[in-house]
Design an enzyme around this catalytic site. Structure first.
Site, PDB file in Angstrom:
ATOM      1  N   HIS A 238     -20.166   1.156   2.056  1.00  0.00           N
ATOM      2  CA  HIS A 238     -21.616   1.341   2.049  1.00  0.00           C
ATOM      3  C   HIS A 238     -21.930   2.827   1.947  1.00  0.00           C
ATOM      4  O   HIS A 238     -21.074   3.686   2.165  1.00  0.00           O
ATOM      5  CB  HIS A 238     -22.273   0.741   3.300  1.00  0.00           C
ATOM      6  CG  HIS A 238     -21.861   1.406   4.579  1.00  0.00           C
ATOM      7  ND1 HIS A 238     -22.317   2.652   4.970  1.00  0.00           N
ATOM      8  CD2 HIS A 238     -21.031   1.004   5.574  1.00  0.00           C
ATOM      9  CE1 HIS A 238     -21.808   2.978   6.134  1.00  0.00           C
ATOM     10  NE2 HIS A 238     -21.002   2.007   6.516  1.00  0.00           N
ATOM     11  N   ASP A 365     -10.522 -13.732  15.317  1.00  0.00           N
ATOM     12  CA  ASP A 365      -9.331 -13.279  16.023  1.00  0.00           C
ATOM     13  C   ASP A 365      -9.659 -12.995  17.496  1.00  0.00           C
ATOM     14  O   ASP A 365     -10.502 -12.153  17.817  1.00  0.00           O
ATOM     15  CB  ASP A 365      -8.792 -12.012  15.347  1.00  0.00           C
ATOM     16  CG  ASP A 365      -7.385 -11.691  15.773  1.00  0.00           C
ATOM     17  OD1 ASP A 365      -7.211 -11.219  16.914  1.00  0.00           O
ATOM     18  OD2 ASP A 365      -6.456 -11.910  14.981  1.00  0.00           O
ATOM     19  N   SER A 380     -16.404  -0.197   9.045  1.00  0.00           N
ATOM     20  CA  SER A 380     -16.843  -0.344   7.656  1.00  0.00           C
ATOM     21  C   SER A 380     -15.779   0.182   6.698  1.00  0.00           C
ATOM     22  O   SER A 380     -15.286   1.288   6.859  1.00  0.00           O
ATOM     23  CB  SER A 380     -18.138   0.448   7.430  1.00  0.00           C
ATOM     24  OG  SER A 380     -19.159  -0.054   8.238  1.00  0.00           O
TER      25      SER A 380
END
Length: 430
Positions: A238, A365, A380
């Site tokens: 991003h 998880d 990210s």
């Protein structure tokens, strides 16, 4: 009258037939067969034909694709780079043609490493206004000159401005002479000219612009991929925006360094968590930054990076071939050790053109949920792996559900990095 009545009867029959056809499973399966398929050399694709049991498929060029068939599906295998076609037949009659494009074999090395990011802006970034306390009262020369928060000062008196220290000499000189500065600002990729006369601070021997400015930004993120053939990389997934202006930073240059995760602020509903990290002690520059875009940051590495888990080149999956279901991410939650964690691809949008937020993912998880609560800031760019292929990167967390978030397709990150994965420079059909 009879003709009109007969015409209405025939029309009604046709309408009912069309409606019935729309609900027919065989017709629905036929409609879902794509007109175009793109795969890589050595990879496979499947077409579900369970509802069309009498269908047959023939290939136009067996050197490009190989076909196999069972009761439920057709399978095609990319033999070599090139174009071919398949023809779907029913009772010996051709009913649909599918164009096939086989791309050259392409692989990248997945990342997962924590990286430190340092960005230098084009010019200096205006992040705020302040009032200069003069003998006559308070005033902001910068605001009076029409300079807005988020503007980039790129030139003063025709000279390029690269960093904050470039500005001060012009300000003091103009203040002493009483001549206004000719300032060039960049706003929304357009250059704007304005004049600004610095004002003297009361009881001080210095002149001020009435602006808060900054020339760099720093943070952490995660490496997504490295392409050994070109040394190009992609990370974050991003855009990096300025913390004050909330606008994307226009990059002049930048660099990435190794970083170490020191602790985790666990995420909760309404409160996204965060990786806390520090840059490596040696501050060795491992790559440059040339682009800051909605798909992440991009540049070239000075050396290869390894994650200790998946250090050999892996194939990628195009956006229209990603499946819902189990997947994994590579990321760091302790020190600089990359680990593999389980997630679920909740949905995938087969995008025709580059776009963000093509994936919705959910962390499953138990170890990662216990450690972070799900997706946290700094994660990210963590590459998403599915069936031995890189499919995308983690980008955003859902504020009200830190276990879930968005991802971006790897296809678009590679496109933004300037890596051409398509045959003969042509983008795949969709």
């Amino acid at each position: 009258m009879k003709k009109d009545f007969l015409r209405k009867i025939i029309g009604g029959i046709l309408l009912v037939s069309l409606i019935s056809l729309g609900f027919n499973k065989s017709f629905q399966e036929y409609m879902h067969i794509p007109k175009n398929i793109t795969i890589f050399e050595g990879q496979d694709a499947e077409i579900d034909t369970a509802a069309i049991p009498a269908a047959a498929m023939t290939a136009g060029d067996n050197s490009v694709i190989a076909l196999s068939q069972d009761e439920k599906k057709f399978s095609l295998h990319g033999e070599e780079n090139g174009k071919s076609e398949m023809v779907l037949e029913l009772a010996g009659f051709p009913i649909k043609k599918v164009d096939v494009n086989v791309l050259k074999d392409f692989k990248v090395i997945p990342g997962g490493q924590s990286i430190g990011v340092k960005l230098n802006t084009v010019g200096v970034l205006v992040v705020g206004h302040h009032q200069v306390n003069t003998e006559e009262g308070k005033e902001s020369p910068g605001e009076k000159a029409g300079i807005k928060v988020g503007d980039l000062i790129t030139e003063i008196n025709g000279k390029r401005i690269e960093k904050m220290s470039d500005v001060a000499p012009y300000v003091q000189s103009a203040g002493n002479s009483g001549d206004a500065l000719n300032i060039t600002i960049m706003r929304d990729n357009k250059n704007i000219q304005t004049k600004l006369l610095p004002l003297k601070e009361k009881r001080e021997n210095s002149y001020k612009l009435g602006l808060y400015i900054r020339d760099s930004a720093a943070g952490i993120g995660t490496m997504t991929f490295y392409h050994p053939g070109t040394k190009k990389y992609g990370a974050l997934g991003h855009v990096i925006s300025d913390m004050d202006t909330k606008k994307p930073i226009v990059v002049d240059d930048g660099e990435i360094v190794r970083s170490t995760v020191t602790s985790i602020e666990k995420g909760s509903s309404g409160n996204p968590g965060e990786k806390l990290a520090r840059f490596s002690e040696d501050k060795e520059i491992i790559g440059n930054i040339t682009t800051n875009s909605p798909f992440g940051i991009f540049g070239e590495l000075n050396k290869e990076m390894t994650n200790g888990i998946m250090d050999t080149p892996m194939p990628i999956t195009l956006s229209d071939q990603v499946k819902e279901g189990p997947a994994q991410i590579l990321t760091v939650v302790d020190d600089d050790k990359v680990k593999l964690f389980d997630i679920e691809v909740v949905s995938s949008i087969p995008q025709k053109f580059p776009a963000t937020k093509g994936l919705v993912i959910k962390v499953t998880d138990k170890e990662l949920l216990k450690k972070t609560g799900g997706i946290v800031q700094g994660m990210s760019g963590s590459p998403i792996i599915q069936n031995g292929k890189v499919i995308g990167a983690v980008t955003h967390v859902f504020v009200n559900d830190p276990t879930s978030g968005y991802g971006v397709h790897i296809e678009w990150m590679l496109n933004e990095a300037g890596i051409n994965i398509y045959d003969n420079g042509k983008q795949k059909a969709s």
